[in-house]
Design a protein around this motif. Structure first.
Motif, PDB file in Angstrom:
ATOM      1  N   ASN A 181       4.063 -51.928  24.863  1.00  0.00           N
ATOM      2  CA  ASN A 181       4.347 -52.988  23.884  1.00  0.00           C
ATOM      3  C   ASN A 181       4.619 -52.437  22.487  1.00  0.00           C
ATOM      4  N   ASP A 182       4.689 -51.123  22.373  1.00  0.00           N
ATOM      5  CA  ASP A 182       4.891 -50.485  21.067  1.00  0.00           C
ATOM      6  C   ASP A 182       6.370 -50.383  20.721  1.00  0.00           C
ATOM      7  N   GLU A 183       6.612 -50.008  19.472  1.00  0.00           N
ATOM      8  CA  GLU A 183       7.972 -49.776  19.001  1.00  0.00           C
ATOM      9  C   GLU A 183       8.068 -48.395  18.383  1.00  0.00           C
ATOM     10  N   LEU A 184       9.168 -47.746  18.669  1.00  0.00           N
ATOM     11  CA  LEU A 184       9.478 -46.461  18.070  1.00  0.00           C
ATOM     12  C   LEU A 184      10.436 -46.745  16.921  1.00  0.00           C
ATOM     13  N   VAL A 185      10.081 -46.295  15.718  1.00  0.00           N
ATOM     14  CA  VAL A 185      10.921 -46.537  14.546  1.00  0.00           C
ATOM     15  C   VAL A 185      11.350 -45.186  13.980  1.00  0.00           C
ATOM     16  N   ILE A 186      12.660 -45.026  13.787  1.00  0.00           N
ATOM     17  CA  ILE A 186      13.224 -43.763  13.326  1.00  0.00           C
ATOM     18  C   ILE A 186      13.960 -43.987  12.020  1.00  0.00           C
ATOM     19  N   TYR A 187      13.709 -43.101  11.065  1.00  0.00           N
ATOM     20  CA  TYR A 187      14.437 -43.067   9.799  1.00  0.00           C
ATOM     21  C   TYR A 187      15.143 -41.717   9.738  1.00  0.00           C
ATOM     22  N   TYR A 188      16.447 -41.716   9.464  1.00  0.00           N
ATOM     23  CA  TYR A 188      17.201 -40.465   9.357  1.00  0.00           C
ATOM     24  C   TYR A 188      17.985 -40.503   8.057  1.00  0.00           C
ATOM     25  N   SER A 189      17.890 -39.412   7.301  1.00  0.00           N
ATOM     26  CA  SER A 189      18.550 -39.328   6.009  1.00  0.00           C
ATOM     27  C   SER A 189      19.378 -38.050   5.916  1.00  0.00           C
ATOM     28  N   HIS A 190      20.615 -38.186   5.495  1.00  0.00           N
ATOM     29  CA  HIS A 190      21.512 -37.047   5.278  1.00  0.00           C
ATOM     30  C   HIS A 190      21.522 -36.743   3.777  1.00  0.00           C
ATOM     31  N   CYS A 191      20.764 -35.762   3.377  1.00  0.00           N
ATOM     32  CA  CYS A 191      20.685 -35.380   1.953  1.00  0.00           C
ATOM     33  C   CYS A 191      20.375 -36.595   1.078  1.00  0.00           C
ATOM     34  N   GLY A 192      19.488 -37.450   1.553  1.00  0.00           N
ATOM     35  CA  GLY A 192      19.078 -38.617   0.785  1.00  0.00           C
ATOM     36  C   GLY A 192      19.932 -39.848   1.016  1.00  0.00           C
ATOM     37  N   VAL A 193      20.939 -39.757   1.865  1.00  0.00           N
ATOM     38  CA  VAL A 193      21.840 -40.881   2.124  1.00  0.00           C
ATOM     39  C   VAL A 193      21.678 -41.315   3.575  1.00  0.00           C
ATOM     40  N   ARG A 228      12.322 -31.771   8.499  1.00  0.00           N
ATOM     41  CA  ARG A 228      13.371 -31.511   7.526  1.00  0.00           C
ATOM     42  C   ARG A 228      14.296 -30.475   8.129  1.00  0.00           C
ATOM     43  N   VAL A 229      15.568 -30.801   8.214  1.00  0.00           N
ATOM     44  CA  VAL A 229      16.550 -29.925   8.849  1.00  0.00           C
ATOM     45  C   VAL A 229      17.402 -29.288   7.762  1.00  0.00           C
ATOM     46  N   ILE A 230      17.143 -28.024   7.507  1.00  0.00           N
ATOM     47  CA  ILE A 230      17.940 -27.294   6.523  1.00  0.00           C
ATOM     48  C   ILE A 230      18.941 -26.414   7.251  1.00  0.00           C
ATOM     49  N   SER A 279      25.620 -40.196  13.802  1.00  0.00           N
ATOM     50  CA  SER A 279      26.185 -40.927  12.681  1.00  0.00           C
ATOM     51  C   SER A 279      27.680 -40.631  12.687  1.00  0.00           C
ATOM     52  N   SER A 280      28.506 -41.683  12.653  1.00  0.00           N
ATOM     53  CA  SER A 280      29.948 -41.478  12.755  1.00  0.00           C
ATOM     54  C   SER A 280      30.492 -40.620  11.617  1.00  0.00           C
ATOM     55  N   LYS A 281      29.871 -40.705  10.458  1.00  0.00           N
ATOM     56  CA  LYS A 281      30.369 -39.945   9.301  1.00  0.00           C
ATOM     57  C   LYS A 281      29.712 -38.569   9.187  1.00  0.00           C
ATOM     58  N   TYR A 282      28.394 -38.486   9.332  1.00  0.00           N
ATOM     59  CA  TYR A 282      27.676 -37.256   9.059  1.00  0.00           C
ATOM     60  C   TYR A 282      27.374 -36.403  10.294  1.00  0.00           C
ATOM     61  N   ILE A 316      14.802 -26.402  -2.622  1.00  0.00           N
ATOM     62  CA  ILE A 316      15.750 -26.447  -1.525  1.00  0.00           C
ATOM     63  C   ILE A 316      16.555 -27.728  -1.668  1.00  0.00           C
ATOM     64  N   ALA A 317      17.811 -27.549  -1.956  1.00  0.00           N
ATOM     65  CA  ALA A 317      18.678 -28.705  -2.133  1.00  0.00           C
ATOM     66  C   ALA A 317      19.286 -29.088  -0.789  1.00  0.00           C
ATOM     67  N   GLY A 318      19.505 -30.386  -0.614  1.00  0.00           N
ATOM     68  CA  GLY A 318      20.182 -30.844   0.585  1.00  0.00           C
ATOM     69  C   GLY A 318      19.288 -30.852   1.802  1.00  0.00           C
ATOM     70  N   GLY A 319      19.934 -30.930   2.932  1.00  0.00           N
ATOM     71  CA  GLY A 319      19.190 -30.957   4.182  1.00  0.00           C
ATOM     72  C   GLY A 319      18.939 -32.367   4.653  1.00  0.00           C
ATOM     73  N   ASP A 320      18.930 -32.523   5.961  1.00  0.00           N
ATOM     74  CA  ASP A 320      18.635 -33.819   6.561  1.00  0.00           C
ATOM     75  C   ASP A 320      17.141 -33.924   6.816  1.00  0.00           C
ATOM     76  N   THR A 321      16.639 -35.118   6.796  1.00  0.00           N
ATOM     77  CA  THR A 321      15.240 -35.364   7.141  1.00  0.00           C
ATOM     78  C   THR A 321      15.182 -36.560   8.084  1.00  0.00           C
ATOM     79  N   TYR A 322      14.192 -36.527   8.958  1.00  0.00           N
ATOM     80  CA  TYR A 322      13.954 -37.695   9.791  1.00  0.00           C
ATOM     81  C   TYR A 322      12.469 -37.845  10.041  1.00  0.00           C
ATOM     82  N   GLU A 323      12.091 -39.082  10.243  1.00  0.00           N
ATOM     83  CA  GLU A 323      10.704 -39.439  10.529  1.00  0.00           C
ATOM     84  C   GLU A 323      10.698 -40.337  11.752  1.00  0.00           C
ATOM     85  N   ILE A 324       9.718 -40.126  12.621  1.00  0.00           N
ATOM     86  CA  ILE A 324       9.570 -40.973  13.796  1.00  0.00           C
ATOM     87  C   ILE A 324       8.169 -41.573  13.767  1.00  0.00           C
TER      88      ILE A 324
END
Length: 175
Positions: free
Chosen positions: A58-70, A38-40, A127-130, A19-27
């Motif tokens: 006192n915790d922190e929520l950390v989010i990583y979001y990737s648009h097709c690896g970018v 994974r959002v296809i 994301s302003s671009k994606y 499966i090529a492409g697709g957005d992914t995020y981790e929380i």
């Protein structure tokens, strides 16, 4: 023999789907992965519910979001209520290298929940671009009441168990 080998080769070649492409995020909640998505097909997103309690203040929520690896540019996270009203927005610098994380203090989310009781808060990524229109990535629910039993409830439960055992014993003696 050649036909069998050719058939096996063709079947094994087409049995794997990439499966090529697709957005992914981790929380993450304090470096512990809460969920990964994974959002296809954007219309078939499997939304997760993030449970937060006062113990997470006192915790922190950390989010990583990737648009097709970018990593996106002009990134922001918003919390909206059920009426799609923006309650809070966090803006992030464009990521450079491995610093693609977006951090939110849980204390700020808990304050929003305190100010908006019984409201389900939704977490959106932009994301302003994606993703200029944004994407909902999770709903945040506060644990409304303490689910632990108090001493009176424990005693009542124990009395009920003893009564049930006594009734079963009486029935067994009659048999």
């Amino acid at each position: 023999m050649k036909t069998i080998v050719a058939t096996v080769l063709v079947l094994t070649t087409f049995s794997f789907t990439a499966i090529a492409g697709g957005d992914t995020y981790e929380i993450y909640l304090n470096n512990k992965l809460v969920f990964k998505q994974r959002v296809i097909n954007p219309s078939a997103v499997d939304l997760n519910s993030l449970q937060l309690t006062k113990a997470n203040s006192n915790d922190e929520l950390v989010i990583y979001y990737s648009h097709c690896g970018v990593t996106g540019t002009g990134r922001s996270i918003e919390i909206k209520d059920e009426k799609n009203q923006v309650l809070k927005e966090w803006k992030y610098k464009d990521a450079s290298g491995s610093n693609a994380s977006m951090t939110i203090p849980v204390k700020e989310i808990l304050e929003l929940q305190k100010d908006n009781p019984k409201t389900i808060l939704n977490l959106y990524y932009f994301s302003s671009k994606y993703l200029p229109k944004g994407r909902m990535i999770a709903s945040i629910k506060m644990q409304e009441k303490n689910t632990t039993m108090n001493e009176k409830e424990k005693r009542n439960k124990n009395v009920l168990i003893v009564a049930n055992i006594s009734a079963i014993n009486l029935l067994l003696w009659r048999i």
